[in-house]
Enzyme design. Structure first.
Site, PDB file in Angstrom:
ATOM      1  N   SER A   1       0.837  -1.197   0.000  1.00  0.00           N
ATOM      2  CA  SER A   1       0.000   0.000   0.000  1.00  0.00           C
ATOM      3  C   SER A   1       0.879   1.257   0.000  1.00  0.00           C
ATOM      4  CB  SER A   1      -0.949  -0.036   1.200  1.00  0.00           C
ATOM      5  OG  SER A   1      -1.931   0.974   1.108  1.00  0.00           O
TER       6      SER A   1
ATOM      7  N   ASP B   1      -9.933  -2.806  -6.368  1.00  0.00           N
ATOM      8  CA  ASP B   1      -9.442  -2.166  -5.151  1.00  0.00           C
ATOM      9  C   ASP B   1      -9.981  -0.743  -5.053  1.00  0.00           C
ATOM     10  OD1 ASP B   1      -8.012  -1.076  -3.046  1.00  0.00           O
ATOM     11  OD2 ASP B   1      -6.051  -1.736  -3.755  1.00  0.00           O
TER      12      ASP B   1
ATOM     13  N   HIS C   1      -8.174  -4.590  -1.363  1.00  0.00           N
ATOM     14  CA  HIS C   1      -6.963  -3.897  -0.945  1.00  0.00           C
ATOM     15  C   HIS C   1      -6.247  -4.732   0.111  1.00  0.00           C
ATOM     16  CE1 HIS C   1      -4.356  -0.413  -0.512  1.00  0.00           C
ATOM     17  NE2 HIS C   1      -4.451  -0.519   0.799  1.00  0.00           N
TER      18      HIS C   1
END
Length: 411
Positions: A220, A346, A375
């Site tokens: 991320s 996502d 995600h």
């Protein structure tokens, strides 16, 4: 089609066996009830196998990298079967932290100093019991970068360390300033646009083990930071290769998606409160520079970044910061092999913002795009506690680069 039929028969058989053991006497135990359930199950299985379970899209800028991945990292070309009862993006994202296990890891802590007088906490997993690489000086090292509010305690980080342990590798986790319990010594935290701390960490780790193969993996925001670093530094990095997972490619698009009502309710507001809590612990360091009361009233990540992060790092506007933070701008300048896994569903990183055309122009970049996974989700199996698709990609890619990476230069 033959594979699809085989998968359908297998899934139908498993559903039938399950129902035989679980369905109780009564309507659902009658022939009519069982027929209805079996009919629905077969219909769902057909839909799942035809529309949900798909091979990922592999986008590379060079035929050599593509062949290398197909030979040594076959998971990126295999069908990804999301968990049959949880394949939707938000469900995958929300459930992974609660479903997946947290393998026990004993860390060795190290505090290193920065040029501005601050400190960074590194958590080491030395893997001194490695049978594959008993010499610590040449034991492969993987630097792990957690997400926005993450630390070395996140389940996805612990799984990466567990997989690295199986391969005999050493890991070190880069905790962003002020996130893992250490004191802030200067009025500075972190941002995915400012790569100075990451450069310090990479230089430090490499100086300790200059003869060891050195890789990095970012998740991320950690992946955004890693890509921005690679785009800035080019071939000068000591890293041999890198991998990113669920990166937000365009910060504007990410914010816009997360500000949609349902996404704001499920993710944005919670992450904002986590960011506020993180900086409020060090409030005394910022009160002379930033209106902390205004920061604590932020209702979204964008508002937090506008009132705190962009101000702290000297940007004139939030747009200036978000432009500098978006890794899609620097992907063309990456000069080591990088694999980037994203799911096109996502909500943190909308599919329209994934830089497919840019990736096609860089022979060092490979995008692996799954249809589902959310995600940092990528759950698979009936009860995905021990491993995810993301874990398998990480393990195979790390092993491929360390054991066969030399082949890339010969292709």
């Amino acid at each position: 089609m033959q594979r699809l039929a085989m998968d359908l028969r297998m899934l139908s058989r498993e559903l039938s066996l399950y129902l035989e053991h679980q369905v109780q006497v009564g309507f659902f135990g009658s022939g009519v009830g069982l027929s209805l359930i079996l009919g629905f199950s077969v219909a769902y299985a057909c839909y799942y196998l035809s529309s949900i379970a798909k091979k990922p899209q592999l986008v590379t800028g060079g035929e050599s990298f593509s062949r290398f991945l197909q030979d040594h990292c076959p998971v990126v070309t295999e069908t990804y079967y999301p968990t049959v009862w949880c394949w939707e993006s938000r469900g995958q994202t929300l459930l992974r932290p609660f479903i997946t296990s947290k393998p026990p890891v004993q860390y060795r802590n190290e505090l290193i100093k920065t040029s501005d007088g601050g400190q960074i906490l590194l958590d080491w997993f030395d893997n001194d019991n490695s049978k594959s690489y008993m010499d610590a000086s040449t034991r492969p090292t993987i630097l792990l970068l957690p997400g926005l509010t993450g630390t070395s305690k996140e389940s996805y980080i612990l799984h990466m360390i567990h997989l690295s342990e199986e391969l005999g590798y050493r890991c070190v986790v880069f905790n962003n300033r002020g996130t893992a319990g250490e004191n802030l010594l200067t009025p500075r935290t972190y941002s995915c646009a400012n790569t100075e701390d990451l450069e310090t960490v990479i230089h430090h780790v490499h100086s300790l083990y200059p003869s060891a193969p050195f890789l990095a993996a970012g998740v991320s925001m950690g992946g955004m930071l890693l890509l921005n670093y690679l785009g800035k530094i080019g071939r000068k990095t000591p890293l041999k290769a890198a991998a990113t997972f669920s990166v937000g490619w365009n910060t504007f698009a990410c914010s816009e998606s997360l500000e949609k009502p349902l996404n704001w309710l499920l993710f944005n507001y919670y992450l904002t409160t986590c960011l506020q809590s993180s900086v409020n612990k060090h409030r005394h360091m910022f009160v002379k520079l930033i209106d902390m009361d205004h920061v604590m009233k932020a209702k979204s990540i964008r508002e937090f970044d506008k009132r705190f992060t962009s101000v702290l790092f000297g940007y004139q506007t939030i747009d200036d910061y978000y432009t500098d933070a978006s890794p899609n701008r620097r992907l063309k300048s990456v000069e080591i092999p990088v694999l980037c896994l994203n799911s096109v569903d996502d909500v943190f990183s909308p599919s329209h913002a994934i830089p497919i055309e840019t990736a096609k122009q860089n022979p060092n970049v490979a995008l692996v795009l799954t249809s589902y996974g959310g995600h940092i989700g990528f759950l698979e199996g009936i009860w995905p506690r021990q491993s995810t698709y993301m874990d398998r990609v990480f393990k195979q890619f790390a092993q491929a680069m360390i054991e066969h990476g030399h082949e890339l230069s010969n292709m």
